[in-house]
Design an enzyme around this catalytic site. Sequence first.
Site, mmCIF file in Angstrom:
data_model
loop_
_atom_site.group_PDB
_atom_site.id
_atom_site.type_symbol
_atom_site.label_atom_id
_atom_site.label_comp_id
_atom_site.label_asym_id
_atom_site.label_seq_id
_atom_site.Cartn_x
_atom_site.Cartn_y
_atom_site.Cartn_z
ATOM 1 N N TYR A 209 -1.933 -0.913 10.337
ATOM 2 C CA TYR A 209 -2.026 -1.401 8.946
ATOM 3 C C TYR A 209 -0.823 -0.886 8.167
ATOM 4 O O TYR A 209 -0.129 -1.652 7.489
ATOM 5 C CB TYR A 209 -3.333 -0.925 8.315
ATOM 6 C CG TYR A 209 -3.403 -1.104 6.810
ATOM 7 C CD1 TYR A 209 -3.683 -2.346 6.252
ATOM 8 C CD2 TYR A 209 -3.185 -0.030 5.938
ATOM 9 C CE1 TYR A 209 -3.745 -2.518 4.868
ATOM 10 C CE2 TYR A 209 -3.245 -0.188 4.567
ATOM 11 C CZ TYR A 209 -3.525 -1.439 4.038
ATOM 12 O OH TYR A 209 -3.579 -1.609 2.672
ATOM 13 N N SER B 34 0.844 -1.197 0.000
ATOM 14 C CA SER B 34 0.000 0.000 0.000
ATOM 15 C C SER B 34 0.877 1.244 0.000
ATOM 16 O O SER B 34 1.963 1.236 0.591
ATOM 17 C CB SER B 34 -0.867 0.009 1.257
ATOM 18 O OG SER B 34 -1.511 1.257 1.396
HETATM 19 N N1 LIG Z 1 -8.648 -0.521 -1.377
HETATM 20 C C1 LIG Z 1 -7.623 0.251 -1.095
HETATM 21 O O1 LIG Z 1 -7.759 1.482 -0.982
HETATM 22 C C2 LIG Z 1 -6.253 -0.345 -0.961
HETATM 23 C C3 LIG Z 1 -5.164 0.519 -1.003
HETATM 24 C C4 LIG Z 1 -3.873 0.001 -0.888
HETATM 25 C C5 LIG Z 1 -3.709 -1.355 -0.726
HETATM 26 N N2 LIG Z 1 -4.793 -2.183 -0.666
HETATM 27 C C6 LIG Z 1 -4.547 -3.612 -0.480
HETATM 28 O O2 LIG Z 1 -5.151 -4.325 -1.545
HETATM 29 C C7 LIG Z 1 -5.416 -5.656 -1.123
HETATM 30 C C8 LIG Z 1 -6.838 -6.018 -1.524
HETATM 31 O O3 LIG Z 1 -7.743 -5.181 -0.818
HETATM 32 P P1 LIG Z 1 -9.125 -4.674 -1.432
HETATM 33 O O4 LIG Z 1 -9.045 -3.215 -1.537
HETATM 34 O O5 LIG Z 1 -9.493 -5.470 -2.618
HETATM 35 O O6 LIG Z 1 -10.072 -4.996 -0.176
HETATM 36 P P2 LIG Z 1 -11.392 -5.887 -0.019
HETATM 37 O O7 LIG Z 1 -12.389 -5.527 -1.054
HETATM 38 O O8 LIG Z 1 -11.753 -5.767 1.421
HETATM 39 O O9 LIG Z 1 -10.878 -7.356 -0.333
HETATM 40 C C9 LIG Z 1 -10.044 -8.044 0.550
HETATM 41 C C10 LIG Z 1 -9.886 -9.459 0.066
HETATM 42 O O10 LIG Z 1 -9.013 -10.143 0.961
HETATM 43 C C11 LIG Z 1 -9.640 -11.333 1.389
HETATM 44 N N3 LIG Z 1 -9.166 -11.699 2.712
HETATM 45 C C12 LIG Z 1 -9.123 -10.941 3.823
HETATM 46 N N4 LIG Z 1 -8.622 -11.649 4.842
HETATM 47 C C13 LIG Z 1 -8.345 -12.883 4.359
HETATM 48 C C14 LIG Z 1 -7.834 -14.073 4.941
HETATM 49 N N5 LIG Z 1 -7.482 -14.137 6.233
HETATM 50 N N6 LIG Z 1 -7.695 -15.163 4.147
HETATM 51 C C15 LIG Z 1 -8.049 -15.121 2.852
HETATM 52 N N7 LIG Z 1 -8.530 -14.026 2.246
HETATM 53 C C16 LIG Z 1 -8.688 -12.928 3.020
HETATM 54 C C17 LIG Z 1 -11.128 -11.057 1.325
HETATM 55 O O11 LIG Z 1 -11.877 -12.231 1.125
HETATM 56 P P3 LIG Z 1 -12.697 -13.058 2.229
HETATM 57 O O12 LIG Z 1 -13.344 -12.069 3.127
HETATM 58 O O13 LIG Z 1 -13.671 -13.832 1.385
HETATM 59 O O14 LIG Z 1 -11.701 -13.925 2.890
HETATM 60 C C18 LIG Z 1 -11.205 -10.208 0.049
HETATM 61 O O15 LIG Z 1 -11.247 -11.044 -1.087
HETATM 62 C C19 LIG Z 1 -5.167 -5.689 0.386
HETATM 63 O O16 LIG Z 1 -3.902 -6.262 0.647
HETATM 64 C C20 LIG Z 1 -5.162 -4.225 0.765
HETATM 65 O O17 LIG Z 1 -4.392 -3.972 1.908
HETATM 66 C C21 LIG Z 1 -6.061 -1.708 -0.793
#
Ligand SMILES: NC(=O)c1ccc[n+]([C@@H]2O[C@H](COP(=O)([O-])OP(=O)(O)OC[C@H]3O[C@@H](n4cnc5c(N)ncnc54)[C@H](OP(=O)(O)O)[C@@H]3O)[C@@H](O)[C@H]2O)c1
Length: 261
Positions: free
Chosen positions: A151, A137
């Site tokens: 985080y 991130s």
């Molecule tokens: N959105 C942002 O603004 C942003 C910015 C920078 C970085 N990121 C990073 O991008 C990545 C994806 O996030 P996103 O934005 O797509 O968020 P999201 O929509 O909340 O998706 C998170 C995903 O991670 C899975 N997950 C969470 N805990 C898990 C576990 N213990 N085991 C297996 N799967 C797990 C969830 O699936 P289940 O609940 O089905 O397990 C879901 O598919 C993350 O690493 C996040 O830190 C996001």
Amino acid sequence: MKDKVIVITGASAGIGAALAETVAKRGAKGVVLAARRLPELQAVAGRLGDAALVVPADVSKRADNELIRDRAIAKFGRIDVWVNNAGRGISRLVSQLTDDDIDDMITVNLKSVLYGIQTVLPHFKEHKSGHIITVSSGLSRFPFAAQRSAYSASKAAVNLLMASLRVELRDEYPDIHTTTVLPGVVSTEFGTNALHGGVDNRRLPNAQPVEEVAAVIAAAIEKPIAEVYTRAQMRELAARYFAAEDVAAIERQPPFMMPSR
Ligand SMILES: NC(=O)c1ccc[n+]([C@@H]2O[C@H](COP(=O)([O-])OP(=O)(O)OC[C@H]3O[C@@H](n4cnc5c(N)ncnc54)[C@H](OP(=O)(O)O)[C@@H]3O)[C@@H](O)[C@H]2O)c1
């Protein structure tokens, strides 16, 4: 991309689901979808066709990572790319953090990445090729959001874990690539899924569409790169931040203007 077998953790929603659709469209031979929620994974798989393999798994458990690897190899014969994408935010200031908060952030965001790396690396070493991609991130680079505290710290640790792996592999395994992906605010359920809740990223101005982030990661699969920001502007901000003589001063200046809560 064509004929590659790609494992994506956190593929039930958000960035992971969008990446799955992108790589499938570009000709991936196998797309292994891992996350905890089976119905959501099945819905994503339904949009991908025959290339998809669903593996329900909690990546904060080492054994579940091994299950993902074994099922992927059993179906497709090999793995070419492993994307550590699963992750979770938090909405608490440093002064409010509990032991459980820290444990959750380290387990879900850092240990899961270590488990993913250690699970797939022997397979990649055997074939002397492969690609480990980890979604970090922009918050790992500067404190744009003080309430993301643990985080941001967990993702900063992820960056150095990946950088250390890159250096470890460089001479002996030049064809095992590593990529750290640094998104800014992305339009997903990340904000509302954060530990202790929070704002909905999808309502934030300038939230990046998931398709754009997926396209950046897909480009990194096609042409491996050590680190990539999903928006060029973020890389420029990082360069300015790290070049600053006094980061505390720059945190008060536009375009940084970091709020204290
Ligand atoms: N959105 C942002 O603004 C942003 C910015 C920078 C970085 N990121 C990073 O991008 C990545 C994806 O996030 P996103 O934005 O797509 O968020 P999201 O929509 O909340 O998706 C998170 C995903 O991670 C899975 N997950 C969470 N805990 C898990 C576990 N213990 N085991 C297996 N799967 C797990 C969830 O699936 P289940 O609940 O089905 O397990 C879901 O598919 C993350 O690493 C996040 O830190 C996001």
